[in-house]
Scaffold this active site. Structure first.
Site, PDB file in Angstrom:
ATOM      1  N   LYS A  80       0.865  -1.187   0.000  1.00 38.80           N
ATOM      2  CA  LYS A  80       0.000   0.000   0.000  1.00 38.80           C
ATOM      3  C   LYS A  80       0.889   1.220   0.000  1.00 38.80           C
ATOM      4  O   LYS A  80       1.818   1.332   0.808  1.00 38.80           O
ATOM      5  CB  LYS A  80      -0.880   0.006   1.266  1.00 38.80           C
ATOM      6  CG  LYS A  80      -1.848   1.176   1.314  1.00 38.80           C
ATOM      7  CD  LYS A  80      -3.105   0.899   0.530  1.00 38.80           C
ATOM      8  CE  LYS A  80      -3.920   2.154   0.235  1.00 38.80           C
ATOM      9  NZ  LYS A  80      -3.478   2.859  -1.001  1.00 38.80           N
ATOM     10  N   LYS A 128       5.390   1.694  -3.076  1.00 42.35           N
ATOM     11  CA  LYS A 128       5.334   3.055  -3.630  1.00 42.35           C
ATOM     12  C   LYS A 128       5.615   2.969  -5.119  1.00 42.35           C
ATOM     13  O   LYS A 128       6.265   2.034  -5.578  1.00 42.35           O
ATOM     14  CB  LYS A 128       6.399   3.939  -2.975  1.00 42.35           C
ATOM     15  CG  LYS A 128       6.114   5.408  -3.059  1.00 42.35           C
ATOM     16  CD  LYS A 128       5.160   5.846  -1.963  1.00 42.35           C
ATOM     17  CE  LYS A 128       4.762   7.284  -2.095  1.00 42.35           C
ATOM     18  NZ  LYS A 128       4.032   7.744  -0.899  1.00 42.35           N
ATOM     19  N   ASP A 152       0.047  10.781  -4.449  1.00 45.57           N
ATOM     20  CA  ASP A 152       1.185  11.413  -3.768  1.00 45.57           C
ATOM     21  C   ASP A 152       1.431  12.688  -4.583  1.00 45.57           C
ATOM     22  O   ASP A 152       0.501  13.183  -5.253  1.00 45.57           O
ATOM     23  CB  ASP A 152       2.410  10.470  -3.733  1.00 45.57           C
ATOM     24  CG  ASP A 152       3.504  10.939  -2.768  1.00 45.57           C
ATOM     25  OD1 ASP A 152       3.385  10.687  -1.561  1.00 45.57           O
ATOM     26  OD2 ASP A 152       4.464  11.583  -3.214  1.00 45.57           O
ATOM     27  N   THR A 154      -4.450  13.554   5.292  1.00 47.44           N
ATOM     28  CA  THR A 154      -3.021  13.681   5.636  1.00 47.44           C
ATOM     29  C   THR A 154      -2.778  14.986   6.391  1.00 47.44           C
ATOM     30  O   THR A 154      -2.129  15.003   7.452  1.00 47.44           O
ATOM     31  CB  THR A 154      -2.149  13.610   4.371  1.00 47.44           C
ATOM     32  OG1 THR A 154      -2.559  12.487   3.603  1.00 47.44           O
ATOM     33  CG2 THR A 154      -0.682  13.483   4.733  1.00 47.44           C
TER      34      THR A 154
HETATM   35  P1  NDP Z   1       0.846  17.883  -4.161  1.00 45.83           P
HETATM   36  O1  NDP Z   1       1.321  17.514  -5.523  1.00 45.83           O
HETATM   37  O2  NDP Z   1      -0.600  18.102  -3.930  1.00 45.83           O
HETATM   38  O3  NDP Z   1       1.609  19.183  -3.642  1.00 45.83           O
HETATM   39  C1  NDP Z   1       2.995  19.211  -3.571  1.00 45.83           C
HETATM   40  C2  NDP Z   1       3.429  20.577  -3.059  1.00 45.83           C
HETATM   41  O4  NDP Z   1       4.824  20.515  -2.765  1.00 45.83           O
HETATM   42  C3  NDP Z   1       3.258  21.671  -4.095  1.00 45.83           C
HETATM   43  O5  NDP Z   1       3.047  22.899  -3.454  1.00 45.83           O
HETATM   44  C4  NDP Z   1       4.617  21.649  -4.811  1.00 45.83           C
HETATM   45  O6  NDP Z   1       4.958  22.884  -5.437  1.00 45.83           O
HETATM   46  C5  NDP Z   1       5.546  21.380  -3.662  1.00 45.83           C
HETATM   47  N1  NDP Z   1       6.728  20.665  -4.160  1.00 45.83           N
HETATM   48  C6  NDP Z   1       6.751  19.426  -4.726  1.00 45.83           C
HETATM   49  N2  NDP Z   1       7.987  19.082  -5.104  1.00 45.83           N
HETATM   50  C7  NDP Z   1       8.749  20.116  -4.759  1.00 45.83           C
HETATM   51  C8  NDP Z   1      10.140  20.375  -4.880  1.00 45.83           C
HETATM   52  N3  NDP Z   1      10.979  19.467  -5.437  1.00 45.83           N
HETATM   53  N4  NDP Z   1      10.607  21.551  -4.401  1.00 45.83           N
HETATM   54  C9  NDP Z   1       9.769  22.464  -3.838  1.00 45.83           C
HETATM   55  N5  NDP Z   1       8.436  22.279  -3.698  1.00 45.83           N
HETATM   56  C10 NDP Z   1       7.959  21.124  -4.149  1.00 45.83           C
HETATM   57  O7  NDP Z   1       1.405  16.721  -3.210  1.00 45.83           O
HETATM   58  P2  NDP Z   1       0.926  16.309  -1.745  1.00 45.83           P
HETATM   59  O8  NDP Z   1       0.453  17.507  -1.010  1.00 45.83           O
HETATM   60  O9  NDP Z   1       0.043  15.133  -1.866  1.00 45.83           O
HETATM   61  O10 NDP Z   1       2.290  15.783  -1.116  1.00 45.83           O
HETATM   62  C11 NDP Z   1       3.164  16.625  -0.359  1.00 45.83           C
HETATM   63  C12 NDP Z   1       4.070  15.764   0.516  1.00 45.83           C
HETATM   64  O11 NDP Z   1       3.269  14.990   1.416  1.00 45.83           O
HETATM   65  C13 NDP Z   1       4.950  14.760  -0.222  1.00 45.83           C
HETATM   66  O12 NDP Z   1       6.161  14.628   0.472  1.00 45.83           O
HETATM   67  C14 NDP Z   1       4.156  13.469  -0.096  1.00 45.83           C
HETATM   68  O13 NDP Z   1       4.984  12.333  -0.205  1.00 45.83           O
HETATM   69  C15 NDP Z   1       3.604  13.620   1.305  1.00 45.83           C
HETATM   70  N6  NDP Z   1       2.430  12.819   1.645  1.00 45.83           N
HETATM   71  C16 NDP Z   1       1.311  12.870   0.884  1.00 45.83           C
HETATM   72  C17 NDP Z   1       0.206  12.131   1.248  1.00 45.83           C
HETATM   73  C18 NDP Z   1      -1.081  12.213   0.497  1.00 45.83           C
HETATM   74  O14 NDP Z   1      -2.036  11.586   0.927  1.00 45.83           O
HETATM   75  N7  NDP Z   1      -1.189  12.962  -0.595  1.00 45.83           N
HETATM   76  C19 NDP Z   1       0.234  11.227   2.402  1.00 45.83           C
HETATM   77  C20 NDP Z   1       1.445  11.308   3.181  1.00 45.83           C
HETATM   78  C21 NDP Z   1       2.502  12.063   2.781  1.00 45.83           C
HETATM   79  P3  NDP Z   1       4.853  22.996  -7.051  1.00 45.83           P
HETATM   80  O15 NDP Z   1       3.388  22.958  -7.343  1.00 45.83           O
HETATM   81  O16 NDP Z   1       5.486  24.298  -7.360  1.00 45.83           O
HETATM   82  O17 NDP Z   1       5.589  21.813  -7.589  1.00 45.83           O
HETATM   83  O1  2IT Z   2       3.018   8.859   1.618  1.00 48.70           O
HETATM   84  C1  2IT Z   2       1.864   8.416   1.797  1.00 48.70           C
HETATM   85  O2  2IT Z   2       1.537   7.840   2.848  1.00 48.70           O
HETATM   86  C2  2IT Z   2       0.885   8.589   0.724  1.00 48.70           C
HETATM   87  N1  2IT Z   2       1.196   9.204  -0.301  1.00 48.70           N
HETATM   88  C3  2IT Z   2      -0.496   8.002   0.860  1.00 48.70           C
HETATM   89  C4  2IT Z   2      -0.493   6.539   0.496  1.00 48.70           C
HETATM   90  C5  2IT Z   2      -1.839   5.871   0.434  1.00 48.70           C
HETATM   91  O3  2IT Z   2      -1.848   4.713   0.040  1.00 48.70           O
HETATM   92  O4  2IT Z   2      -2.858   6.478   0.768  1.00 48.70           O
END
Ligand code: NDP
Ligand code: 2IT
Length: 445
Positions: free
Chosen positions: A90, A126, A166, A210
């Site tokens: 997952k 992943k 993600d 999250t």
């Molecule tokens: P989104 O794509 O919705 O948003 C990502 C955000 O981070 C954007 O504002 C983006 O800016 C910025 N960003 C991404 N890459 C970079 C970079 N290399 N340098 C600077 N800014 C960056 O993603 P999520 O909000 O879903 O994910 C954000 C984080 O949370 C990640 O680390 C992800 O692994 C983690 N996460 C997500 C979960 C989920 O359920 N979605 C669960 C647990 C963890 P820009 O638009 O300018 O690229």
């Molecule tokens: O980093 C994470 O935990 C996620 N991007 C969510 C994974 C999931 O299966 O909901």
């Protein structure tokens, strides 16, 4: 690091050359695990760590697609099925140009422990692609997702491997991926993907989970020192799915979120971020933060720079790995920081984590603090399995219980292993012991 683990670490690093994020994630976990091996010699005898660091299966594939002008592009797709001791693999899919095997493996490795901490029956995996969604039309995104799933479908399934979103993968992409899976397999297999739309098998609260969960975890940490979010000045990085809902939740608890960022810069809004405006710009218009500053009186946009230059009492890094380094951590500490909870995966460098620990800052590592997303994915799988759909209130209540439970287990485990208040030790040991026990019980696999 415990000397018994050094040789295992060296072998893992040598076997996986060039994968620096994976190395970082492995080293950080190994540094916590010495005391566990004093109590559990059977983990060393059973070579649990050697097995845990080698993914059960790694899939790399070609993803060809055409843009709107008819030009052919080729990207690389990945799915790393890391560990299935506790349940089907997952974890999310990331679409970002920086994606390569080392990023997918660090994320998959972290996911094993995170998923174990949720207490839900899910293993760790992943995937993703080096595809850059920025500037692409809906039709291009759809063709890319269809091509990606045309290979991925043969590897996934409700009982095998359940991807989700993600970075760069949200509700729109999950829709296109689900449609193609259904078309190829002729099965309405809801449980094969999570993060689905609410009318076709998704769960309420999954989009918020999250960010909400990260704030709930931070709130539990603050409570241990008699504090709360009320009146805190919060700095958030990112402005995507996790950031937006973290901002909303923190403000609902009485905090003022004064800054957030994207990869081009950050905004400062002393009145508190207008979440509805931010959400509209980011999720509906798919625009940039410069738009936010242009439309919101009193807000300023800073191009480049670091959002961590903005002072706050609570920091919530919600963008990407290694976005908060030792210097940024030192600056935050000298500016009055009291707590950090990681919404992103591994956003703080090892130097930054040391700075926080030495300064006595409350620090919630991502594998504990951002587990609310995958936990709610597991709740979506439960609803799919029973062909049921729960209310927002019920699902949010479950999420809250899960996050409080993770906090309490991390704190109790840190106490038990002689590192009170160290949530990194608590999360790493808590997740590891559960997976290690299950691996030994299932024999040499
Ligand atoms: P989104 O794509 O919705 O948003 C990502 C955000 O981070 C954007 O504002 C983006 O800016 C910025 N960003 C991404 N890459 C970079 C970079 N290399 N340098 C600077 N800014 C960056 O993603 P999520 O909000 O879903 O994910 C954000 C984080 O949370 C990640 O680390 C992800 O692994 C983690 N996460 C997500 C979960 C989920 O359920 N979605 C669960 C647990 C963890 P820009 O638009 O300018 O690229
Ligand atoms: O980093 C994470 O935990 C996620 N991007 C969510 C994974 C999931 O299966 O909901």
């Amino acid at each position: 690091m415990d000397s018994r683990l050094e040789g295992i670490r060296d072998t893992v690093l040598a076997r996986n050359p060039g994968e620096k994020e994976f190395h970082q994630a492995v080293i950080e976990v190994f540094e916590s695990l010495g005391p566990v091996h004093d109590r559990h010699p059977e983990f060393l005898e059973g070579a649990v760590l050697e097995r845990l660091c080698e993914p059960e299966r790694q899939i790399i594939f070609r993803v060809p697609w055409t843009d709107d002008a008819g030009r052919v592009h080729v990207n690389r797709g990945f799915r790393v099925e890391f560990n299935s001791a506790l349940g089907p693999y997952k974890g999310g899919l990331r679409f970002h140009p920086s994606v390569y095997l080392g990023i997918v493996k660090f994320l998959g490795f972290e996911q094993i422990f995170k998923n174990a901490l949720t207490g839900m029956p899910i293993g760790g995996g992943k995937g993703g692609s080096d595809f850059d969604p920025r500037g692409r039309s809906d039709a291009e995104i759809m063709r890319f997702c269809q091509s990606f799933m045309t290979e991925l479908y043969r590897h996934i399934g409700e009982y095998t491997d359940v991807p989700a979103g993600d970075i760069g993968v949200g509700g729109r992409e999950i829709g296109y991926l689900f449609g193609q899976y259904k078309r190829i397999t002729n099965r309405y297999e809801s449980g094969v993907l999570t993060g689905k739309g609410i009318s076709w098998g998704g769960s309420l609260v999954r989009p918020e989970a999250t960010g909400y969960g990260t704030v709930i975890f931070a709130q539990e940490m603050l409570k241990t020192r008699g504090q709360s979010f009320d009146g805190q000045r919060v700095v958030v990085s990112g402005s995507g799915n996790v950031a937006i809902h973290a901002i909303a939740k923190a403000q609902s608890l009485g905090a003022t979120v004064v800054a957030c960022s994207d990869s081009a810069g950050y905004v400062v809004d002393e009145a508190g971020i207008d979440v509805e405006l931010l959400r509209h710009i980011k999720e509906v218009e798919r625009g940039r933060l410069t738009e936010y500053a242009a439309r919101r009186g009193g807000a300023t946009h800073v191009t480049g720079g670091s959002v961590w230059d903005v002072n706050g009492t609570v920091a919530l890094p919600c963008a990407t790995q290694n976005e908060l380094d030792g210097d940024a951590a030192a600056k935050l500490v000298s500016n009055g920081l009291i707590a950090v909870a990681e919404g992103a995966n591994m956003p703080s460098t090892r130097e930054a984590v040391s700075v926080f620990h030495e300064a006595g800052i409350l620090f919630g590592p991502g594998k504990a603090a951002n587990a609310g997303g995958v936990a709610t994915s597991a709740l979506e799988m439960q609803q799919n399995a029973s062909r049921d759909s729960w209310s927002f209130e019920h699902t949010e209540q479950r999420l809250t219980e899960i996050m409080v439970g993770i906090h309490d287990r991390c704190a109790a485990t840190a106490d038990e292993y002689g590192a009170p208040g160290n949530y990194v030790v608590g999360a790493n040991i808590g997740g590891f012991v559960k997976v290690a026990d299950a691996m030994l019980a299932q024999g040499l696999i």
